[in-house]
Scaffold this motif. Structure first.
Motif, PDB file in Angstrom:
ATOM      1  N   LYS A   3      13.348   1.471  -1.906  1.00  0.00           N
ATOM      2  CA  LYS A   3      12.219   0.668  -1.456  1.00  0.00           C
ATOM      3  C   LYS A   3      10.924   1.175  -2.079  1.00  0.00           C
ATOM      4  CE  LYS A   3      13.733  -1.260   2.852  1.00  0.00           C
ATOM      5  NZ  LYS A   3      13.421  -1.498   4.247  1.00  0.00           N
ATOM      6  N   LYS A   6      10.812  -0.044  -5.651  1.00  0.00           N
ATOM      7  CA  LYS A   6      10.510  -1.462  -5.715  1.00  0.00           C
ATOM      8  C   LYS A   6       9.030  -1.716  -5.455  1.00  0.00           C
ATOM      9  CE  LYS A   6      14.934  -3.581  -4.644  1.00  0.00           C
ATOM     10  NZ  LYS A   6      15.658  -4.498  -3.767  1.00  0.00           N
ATOM     11  N   SER A   7       8.468  -0.986  -4.505  1.00  0.00           N
ATOM     12  CA  SER A   7       7.046  -1.178  -4.210  1.00  0.00           C
ATOM     13  C   SER A   7       6.189  -0.676  -5.374  1.00  0.00           C
ATOM     14  CB  SER A   7       6.656  -0.486  -2.900  1.00  0.00           C
ATOM     15  OG  SER A   7       6.800   0.914  -3.004  1.00  0.00           O
TER      16      SER A   7
END
Length: 95
Positions: A3, A6-7
């Motif tokens: 995550k 991805k951010s």
């Protein structure tokens, strides 16, 4: 962890696109400004050419000023003078 990656990718992508927009707008502005300046340059060159031809014509006329022919022409046109053996005929306008 995924995550976070991805951010990060999203943030970097947003920064990249923002930079593309800024540089794209700057590039477009520069192209438009270049075209405007080129048009202005051409206009000024045309004006310079016209003024150069007027200067040349004025120099030619200046050389003719001392000729007898020129003096007679000016005397006839501007001062309405005639030579001794000429007759002036004037017509009355019906206006």
């Amino acid at each position: 962890m995924k995550k976070k990656n991805k951010s990060r990718i999203r943030v970097y992508s947003l920064i990249f696109f923002a930079l593309c927009i800024v540089f794209g707008k700057t590039f477009i502005y520069q192209v438009k400004e270049k075209n405007r300046l080129n048009n202005k340059i051409q206009t000024l060159k045309d004006r310079k050419d016209k003024l150069d031809s007027e200067i040349t014509e004025a120099k030619d006329n200046l050389q003719k000023v001392d000729t007898e022919e020129f003096i007679k022409k000016v005397a006839r046109e501007k001062l309405k003078m005639v030579e001794k053996d000429e007759i002036v005929v004037k017509y009355k306008d019906n206006d």
